[in-house]
Design a protein around this motif. Structure first.
Motif, PDB file in Angstrom:
ATOM      1  N   GLY A 156       0.744  -1.257   0.081  1.00  0.00           N
ATOM      2  CA  GLY A 156      -0.046  -0.072  -0.296  1.00  0.00           C
ATOM      3  C   GLY A 156       0.848   1.258   0.127  1.00  0.00           C
TER       4      GLY A 156
ATOM      5  N   THR B 272      -6.161  11.412   4.754  1.00  0.00           N
ATOM      6  CA  THR B 272      -5.563  10.297   4.124  1.00  0.00           C
ATOM      7  C   THR B 272      -4.113   9.899   4.252  1.00  0.00           C
TER       8      THR B 272
ATOM      9  N   SER C 106      -7.933  -5.170  -3.308  1.00  0.00           N
ATOM     10  CA  SER C 106      -7.633  -4.235  -4.469  1.00  0.00           C
ATOM     11  C   SER C 106      -8.571  -4.402  -5.650  1.00  0.00           C
TER      12      SER C 106
ATOM     13  N   LEU D 109     -12.065  -2.768  -5.116  1.00  0.00           N
ATOM     14  CA  LEU D 109     -11.917  -1.362  -5.255  1.00  0.00           C
ATOM     15  C   LEU D 109     -11.616  -0.929  -6.758  1.00  0.00           C
TER      16      LEU D 109
ATOM     17  N   ASN E 265     -14.153   1.538  -8.667  1.00  0.00           N
ATOM     18  CA  ASN E 265     -13.688   2.951  -8.971  1.00  0.00           C
ATOM     19  C   ASN E 265     -13.743   2.901 -10.407  1.00  0.00           C
TER      20      ASN E 265
ATOM     21  N   LEU F 149      -6.895   6.204  -8.419  1.00  0.00           N
ATOM     22  CA  LEU F 149      -6.825   5.059  -7.713  1.00  0.00           C
ATOM     23  C   LEU F 149      -6.992   3.803  -8.142  1.00  0.00           C
TER      24      LEU F 149
ATOM     25  N   LEU G 134      -3.895   0.995  -7.936  1.00  0.00           N
ATOM     26  CA  LEU G 134      -4.208  -0.459  -7.385  1.00  0.00           C
ATOM     27  C   LEU G 134      -3.688  -1.368  -8.507  1.00  0.00           C
TER      28      LEU G 134
ATOM     29  N   CYS H   8      -6.970   3.382   1.716  1.00  0.00           N
ATOM     30  CA  CYS H   8      -7.974   3.219   0.419  1.00  0.00           C
ATOM     31  C   CYS H   8      -9.444   3.246   1.154  1.00  0.00           C
TER      32      CYS H   8
END
Length: 343
Positions: free
Chosen positions: A53, A87, A159, A162, A166, A188, A192, A215
């Protein structure tokens, strides 16, 4: 004469650079070898590096302002700046936790502080009232941050989910009236994608808390942003619908452990996806199914988007719950045929 590239082409070029830069940083983290040793809740049997990450978050923070500027979206806004600070704060604390294994209380304080920063920037729901909306927004951000972290226990699951979510947001941003989310979602997803080949189908490195919590906060923030800015009456459903496979698994597992009198903060392997894996189900298939559930949630959100808010929720909920109940039923059936011990 010099060749001038259009803004979209430059932005896409930056997305590709972000993807490859993230991949390069992930390679560095593999060589750094901060190991995740197998524990009670682990799906792996040998130590595997963690901290992938770091590559995802670092690449996102480096290229996001550039893409925003290219596409005509200012980063010098309170909501953008405070979300970035939140973040970064959570990612730094999470990376320190990956290194030193801090107590859960420290992580919770960091999550609450990060959520408060996001809300201070104006990203919060006003439902049912402004005051209650602030409390609900804080709870939502902390819950989703932890939900993403809890579900990060199988190669490619978080991952992959997401990335799908996204990409769906980017593809439907115009329909939902959310153009400001299109390029951040693509960014993003690109970062990823730079990590995914190192984690799926075989893991050479894990996201670690630095990736899953960072995330998770961004995902929760995007969902809150949708509730305030969508042009569709039930457009607010999009965020929860895309995250629903994670939400259902976490809520069901917490409720089941509470009824059984088991400690909620103790590490375990009782999530539905973990039980299916322990029953012998192919982990690649589990990950692909979870990604499919995310995609289904997106289609449900489109289906109900034009309906009044309450009607949309009433239509969406059974459509979202039905496949999750089937997933749970599959886990029950498999554990009867292939006993896994206590959930």
């Amino acid at each position: 004469m010099p060749i001038l590239l259009s803004d979209p082409i430059l932005a896409i070029f930056c997305l590709l650079c972000a993807t490859f830069f993230a991949a390069g940083l992930v390679r560095v983290m593999i060589n750094l070898a901060v190991l995740d040793h197998p524990g009670h809740r682990s799906a792996h049997e040998t130590p595997v590096p963690k901290g992938g990450g770091v590559g995802v978050m670092a690449s996102f923070f480096l290229f996001f302002p550039l893409v925003q500027d290219i596409t005509g979206h200012s980063v010098l806004q309170a909501d953008v700046i405070l979300t970035a600070v939140a973040t970064a704060l959570l990612a730094c604390v999470s990376w320190a936790d990956d290194l030193y294994q801090w107590p859960p209380s420290i992580k919770l304080v960091a999550q609450c502080a990060a959520a408060a920063l996001v809300i201070a920037g104006g990203t919060a729901t006003a439902w049912p009232t402004h005051t209650y909306g602030l409390g609900l927004s804080l709870f939502w951000l902390v819950f989703i941050t932890n939900a993403v972290n809890f579900m990060d226990g199988l190669n490619g699951l978080i991952s992959g989910c997401l990335i799908v979510g996204n990409l769906f947001v980017a593809a439907t941003g115009a329909y939902f009236g959310l153009p400001d989310l299109v390029w951040p979602a693509l960014m993003l997803a690109g970062c990823l994608c730079g990590f995914l080949p190192f984690n799926f189908p075989k893991a050479r490195i894990f996201l670690g808390d630095v990736g899953s919590q960072g995330c998770g906060l961004l995902a929760g923030t995007a969902a809150l942003y949708m509730t305030r800015h969508t042009i569709q009456p039930s457009g607010w459903v999009l965020g929860p619908a895309l995250l629903f496979p994670l939400i259902f698994d976490v809520l069901f597992t917490l409720a089941r452990r509470m009824v059984a009198g088991q400690p909620l903060t103790q590490a375990h392997r009782g999530h539905i996806y973990q039980v299916l894996h322990r029953s012998g189900m192919n982990p690649v298939l589990i990950t692909l199914c979870e990604c499919g559930f995310v995609l289904w949630g997106g289609f449900v959100a489109i289906y109900v988007a034009a309906q009044p808010a309450i009607v949309g929720a009433c239509l969406a909920l059974p459509l979202l719950v039905a496949p999750q109940l089937g997933w749970l039923a599959l886990a029950v059936i498999r554990t009867r045929r292939h006993p896994v011990g206590p959930w």
